[in-house]
Design a protein around this motif. Structure first.
Motif, PDB file in Angstrom:
ATOM      1  N   ASP A   1       0.841  -1.201   0.000  1.00  0.00           N
ATOM      2  CA  ASP A   1       0.000   0.000   0.000  1.00  0.00           C
ATOM      3  C   ASP A   1       0.878   1.253   0.000  1.00  0.00           C
ATOM      4  O   ASP A   1       1.823   1.349   0.797  1.00  0.00           O
ATOM      5  CB  ASP A   1      -0.856   0.049   1.273  1.00  0.00           C
ATOM      6  CG  ASP A   1      -2.199  -0.634   1.119  1.00  0.00           C
ATOM      7  OD1 ASP A   1      -2.460  -1.213   0.053  1.00  0.00           O
ATOM      8  OD2 ASP A   1      -2.979  -0.588   2.088  1.00  0.00           O
ATOM      9  N   PRO A   2       0.583   2.233  -0.858  1.00  0.00           N
ATOM     10  CA  PRO A   2       1.224   3.542  -0.686  1.00  0.00           C
ATOM     11  C   PRO A   2       0.809   4.162   0.643  1.00  0.00           C
ATOM     12  O   PRO A   2      -0.294   3.920   1.147  1.00  0.00           O
ATOM     13  CB  PRO A   2       0.671   4.351  -1.868  1.00  0.00           C
ATOM     14  CG  PRO A   2       0.236   3.332  -2.871  1.00  0.00           C
ATOM     15  CD  PRO A   2      -0.256   2.167  -2.058  1.00  0.00           C
ATOM     16  N   THR A   3       1.687   4.960   1.211  1.00  0.00           N
ATOM     17  CA  THR A   3       1.400   5.558   2.523  1.00  0.00           C
ATOM     18  C   THR A   3       0.157   6.432   2.496  1.00  0.00           C
ATOM     19  O   THR A   3      -0.534   6.567   3.517  1.00  0.00           O
ATOM     20  CB  THR A   3       2.593   6.401   3.001  1.00  0.00           C
ATOM     21  OG1 THR A   3       2.912   7.375   1.990  1.00  0.00           O
ATOM     22  CG2 THR A   3       3.809   5.532   3.270  1.00  0.00           C
ATOM     23  N   ASP A   4      -0.160   7.027   1.337  1.00  0.00           N
ATOM     24  CA  ASP A   4      -1.303   7.932   1.261  1.00  0.00           C
ATOM     25  C   ASP A   4      -2.533   7.270   0.651  1.00  0.00           C
ATOM     26  O   ASP A   4      -3.490   7.947   0.285  1.00  0.00           O
ATOM     27  CB  ASP A   4      -0.936   9.183   0.448  1.00  0.00           C
ATOM     28  CG  ASP A   4      -0.453   8.847  -0.962  1.00  0.00           C
ATOM     29  OD1 ASP A   4      -0.307   7.646  -1.282  1.00  0.00           O
ATOM     30  OD2 ASP A   4      -0.213   9.785  -1.740  1.00  0.00           O
ATOM     31  N   TRP A   5      -2.543   5.925   0.563  1.00  0.00           N
ATOM     32  CA  TRP A   5      -3.669   5.243  -0.066  1.00  0.00           C
ATOM     33  C   TRP A   5      -4.754   4.909   0.941  1.00  0.00           C
ATOM     34  O   TRP A   5      -4.491   4.358   2.019  1.00  0.00           O
ATOM     35  CB  TRP A   5      -3.204   3.966  -0.744  1.00  0.00           C
ATOM     36  CG  TRP A   5      -4.332   3.048  -1.147  1.00  0.00           C
ATOM     37  CD1 TRP A   5      -4.672   1.860  -0.579  1.00  0.00           C
ATOM     38  CD2 TRP A   5      -5.302   3.269  -2.176  1.00  0.00           C
ATOM     39  NE1 TRP A   5      -5.781   1.324  -1.190  1.00  0.00           N
ATOM     40  CE2 TRP A   5      -6.193   2.175  -2.175  1.00  0.00           C
ATOM     41  CE3 TRP A   5      -5.510   4.295  -3.089  1.00  0.00           C
ATOM     42  CZ2 TRP A   5      -7.260   2.072  -3.060  1.00  0.00           C
ATOM     43  CZ3 TRP A   5      -6.578   4.195  -3.969  1.00  0.00           C
ATOM     44  CH2 TRP A   5      -7.426   3.088  -3.947  1.00  0.00           C
TER      45      TRP A   5
END
Length: 292
Positions: A257-261
């Motif tokens: 997961d991207p940190t901002d997802w």
């Protein structure tokens, strides 16, 4: 039978029913795979239905938050033997009540191994038997010995890519999530000199590598060519250690997961969709010598 041993013209491989994992590979006179020692207790796990970690170790789908361990559950599941021959085998995994508690989708995953005198080929197929799209990620995590033979220096090893790889490089944060910023690549042209400091901050992640093959080599020692199809991403990882250890060269179709997802798993960056009734395929091979 929990293990199947492949033999052909001096080449040998061992495949485990547990996780459909390649546990040993010997080509020529060289044992190539990490022996699952205390530094890391695996050889070449299969990553499915996620690659890397999900935020909070939760798969979010249609308002549900379901527990999903990093790299998914396939590496810790017992597959079923579909075929066994002296130089090959096939294993399969299907959804059941246990898998659907974490991953509420029907699937049929098939893993095939074929041994040749000069190398090993792995083929994977993911079939969607359901009337709705199947979201998934899938990756490989083979750990090769580093150094390739005990008398060689770890610092003499390098990766040589088929073409120049300008980057950028991506990293993980302390939670194992993908950070958005890109970093300068340590690859100089086609060459990556290997040393422990590369991995002090965890894996090197290339979301859009140009190449689908590389050579893992050391002067005066063995040379391996790794090639793959269907995997758009590449991870490189090792646990920094001054002694003999391993180097993981990991083709991925998916990533953490991207940190901002924040969103539904089916829409997550890195997730692919298999259409109803369709099958998606990948391949990976390891061979001695030659060009990448």
């Amino acid at each position: 039978m929990d293990l199947h041993r492949l033999h052909l013209h001096g080449a040998e491989a061992v495949i485990a029913r547990h996780g459909a994992e390649l546990q040993a590979l010997r080509l020529g006179d060289t044992d190539l795979l990490w022996d699952a020692g205390p530094l890391w207790p695996r050889h070449a796990p299969l990553l499915f239905p996620v690659v890397g970690g999900l935020k909070g170790d939760l798969l979010r789908h249609r308002g549900q938050a379901l527990p999903m361990p990093r790299h998914g559950f396939a590496r810790d599941r017992a597959f079923t033997w579909a075929e066994r021959t002296p130089a090959g085998c096939a294993l399969e995994l299907r959804d059941d009540e246990d898998t659907r508690e974490a991953y509420p989708f029907a699937f049929h995953l098939v893993v095939r191994y074929a041994l040749a005198a000069s190398g090993l080929r792995m083929e994977l197929e993911l079939h969607n038997p359901a009337p709705t799209p199947l979201p998934a990620s899938l990756g490989l995590h083979p750990a090769f010995r580093w150094p390739l033979t005990p008398e060689l220096s770890k610092a003499a090893h390098r990766l040589v890519f088929r073409a120049e790889e300008p980057g950028p490089l991506h990293r993980l944060d302390g939670r194992g999530l993908l950070t958005p910023e890109g970093h300068a690549t340590p690859i100089l042209g086609r060459d990556l000199a290997l040393h422990e400091d590369l991995f002090r901050e965890d894996a090197l992640i290339f979301l859009q590598p140009r190449c689908r093959s590389l050579r893992y080599e050391v002067p005066g020692g063995p040379s391996l060519v790794l090639a793959w199809e269907g995997f758009p991403h590449l991870g490189l990882w090792a646990k920094p250690d001054p002694g003999p250890s391993f180097l993981c060269i990991e083709p991925w179709a998916g990533h953490a997961d991207p940190t901002d997802w924040e969103g539904d798993f089916s829409e997550k960056p890195g997730v692919f969709l298999v259409a109803p009734g369709a099958t998606r395929s990948w391949s990976f091979s390891v061979a001695l010598g030659g060009e990448a």
